[in-house]
Design an enzyme around this catalytic site. Structure first.
Site, PDB file in Angstrom:
ATOM      1  N   GLY A  15       0.891  -1.209   0.170  1.00 37.57           N
ATOM      2  CA  GLY A  15       0.370  -0.192  -0.162  1.00 37.57           C
ATOM      3  C   GLY A  15       1.021   1.209  -0.039  1.00 37.57           C
ATOM      4  O   GLY A  15       1.934   1.277   0.932  1.00 37.57           O
ATOM      5  N   ASP A 138       0.374   3.026   9.078  1.00 38.19           N
ATOM      6  CA  ASP A 138       0.812   1.791   9.515  1.00 38.19           C
ATOM      7  C   ASP A 138       1.504   1.764  11.563  1.00 38.19           C
ATOM      8  O   ASP A 138       0.819   1.364  12.485  1.00 38.19           O
ATOM      9  CB  ASP A 138       0.191   0.277   9.943  1.00 38.19           C
ATOM     10  CG  ASP A 138      -1.278   0.012   8.559  1.00 38.19           C
ATOM     11  OD1 ASP A 138      -1.689   0.883   8.382  1.00 38.19           O
ATOM     12  OD2 ASP A 138      -0.818  -0.978   7.871  1.00 38.19           O
TER      13      ASP A 138
HETATM   14  O1  F6P Z   1      -1.024  -0.686   5.308  1.00 39.91           O
HETATM   15  C1  F6P Z   1      -2.006  -0.152   5.044  1.00 39.91           C
HETATM   16  C2  F6P Z   1      -3.180   0.500   4.083  1.00 39.91           C
HETATM   17  O2  F6P Z   1      -3.412   0.791   4.309  1.00 39.91           O
HETATM   18  C3  F6P Z   1      -4.481  -0.775   6.164  1.00 39.91           C
HETATM   19  O3  F6P Z   1      -4.137   0.222   7.015  1.00 39.91           O
HETATM   20  C4  F6P Z   1      -5.340  -1.011   5.400  1.00 39.91           C
HETATM   21  O4  F6P Z   1      -5.889  -2.042   6.209  1.00 39.91           O
HETATM   22  C5  F6P Z   1      -4.450  -1.418   3.873  1.00 39.91           C
HETATM   23  O5  F6P Z   1      -3.586  -0.810   3.730  1.00 39.91           O
HETATM   24  C6  F6P Z   1      -5.548  -1.538   2.627  1.00 39.91           C
HETATM   25  O6  F6P Z   1      -4.522  -1.862   1.930  1.00 39.91           O
HETATM   26  P1  F6P Z   1      -5.672  -2.042   0.021  1.00 39.91           P
HETATM   27  O7  F6P Z   1      -4.457  -1.271  -0.142  1.00 39.91           O
HETATM   28  O8  F6P Z   1      -4.853  -3.057  -0.976  1.00 39.91           O
HETATM   29  O9  F6P Z   1      -7.074  -1.604   0.087  1.00 39.91           O
END
Ligand code: F6P
Length: 344
Positions: A15, A138
């Protein structure tokens, strides 16, 4: 014959978060200006290594990106050591090793969160020269006190809570706000405290809904006209798709009869320009990574302990999460001030 320039690759995986471009700039500029290295940007995380999708980075391309959110290289959640739906390649690690050689890389910098550092550790074990840099809103990467991206997300979440205060007050409502954090409660804890949350629910502290409901009713009895409830997305709700904010708001409505609204902050926490603190941290990480490459100090992740930049063996980092300790001093101080964590 002149000495061959070192050639390094940089990728961002997982992410995104604010500060990735600042760290790419920190690595790239230091590598070029200080060490005379050649720098290749690899597109879309490890996917770009499978496809040899690369772009040479020079000083011009690295200028003007310090304040930019997202990542100029793109990112993906492609995991080389896991079989994923739609995989076109049967042996992803083998192809990555081959392409690393064919691209003439002497080192690879992997900017990412937990999953990325795990992959980085495995690639290092396969014999590649790897440096990890921890990034994620996070703040849950093992081996460092802070990841860049966290401070920006914290500012955004705190500002959102500040705004909820005024509307909560006007309408005498309970406002529930769900923030990100995956399995960790760092964003909820810090924004909850910075924003003066009355209830803070995080995955690391088991909560009881009766306690939460009583705490809100008690505030009402004390003539406090509204309440702010900060919920980490990772708390247990007994459902696979957690929808933590909506779940808690529904329970509060049912158990207290108080007028309750919920807000899910979502991807706004990951977008936009990094805060000065994140720009500085990202730049320090990047510059340090370039120095480690010049010294041949591979198989490690850059981190920070106190205010000192350090390096940590990747095999210690891979696969481990840094969660909030429920006895954390900040939690304890908040408890003594009457913040409710939902504990029995
Ligand atoms: O790791 C960062 C984050 O934004 C988390 O806080 C969240 O759970 C996740 O990524 C969301 O992931 P994606 O971008 O795959 O929806």
């Amino acid at each position: 014959m002149g000495i061959k320039k070192m050639k390094i690759g940089i990728l961002s995986a997982g992410g995104d978060c604010p500060g990735i471009n600042a760290t790419i700039r920190g690595i790239g500029k230091t590598a070029i200006v200080e060490y005379g290295m050649e720098v290749l940007g690899i597109a879309n995380g490890f996917a770009g290594l499978l496809e040899k999708d690369v772009i040479p980075l020079n000083e011009q391309l690295l200028s003007g990106i310090l304040t930019l959110g997202g990542t100029i290289l793109g990112t993906s959640r492609m995991k080389p050591f896991k079989h994923q739906e739609g995989d076109m390649v049967s042996d992803k690690p083998q192809l990555i090793m081959q392409n690393y050689k064919e691209l003439g890389l002497d080192a690879l910098v992997c900017i990412g969160g937990n999953g990325t550092q795990e992959t980085a550790s495995l690639l290092s074990k396969e014999g590649l020269n790897i440096i990890g840099i921890p990034k994620t809103i996070d703040n849950d990467v093992w081996g460092t006190d802070v990841t860049f991206g966290f401070d920006t997300a914290l500012h955004i979440a705190t500002e959102a809570i500040d705004r909820l205060h005024t509307t909560a007050n006007s309408h005498k409502r309970v406002m529930v706000i769900e923030v990100m954090g995956h399995h960790a409660g760092w964003i909820a804890l810090y924004s909850g405290i910075a924003g003066g949350g009355d209830v803070i629910l995080i995955p690391e502290i088991e909560y009881d809904m009766d306690v939460v409901a009583n705490c809100l009713l008690e505030r009402y009895r004390k003539k406090k006209p509204y309440s702010i409830v900060v919920v980490a997305e990772g708390i247990k709700t007994g459902k696979k798709k957690k929808n933590a904010g909506a779940y808690i708001a529904k329970k509060i409505r049912k158990m207290t009869g108080l007028e309750t609204r919920e807000t899910v902050l979502g991807y706004i926490q990951r977008g936009g320009s990094p805060t000065p603190a994140d720009r500085i941290l990202a730049t320090r990480y990047g510059a340090y990574a370039a120095r480690m490459i010049s010294e041949g100090d591979f198989g490690k992740m850059v981190g920070i302990r106190g205010n000192e930049i350090v390096s940590v063996p990747l095999e210690e980092v891979g696969g481990r999460l840094r969660l909030v300790n429920p006895d954390n001093g900040l939690v304890d101080k908040a408890r003594h001030m009457g913040v409710c964590f939902g504990e029995k």
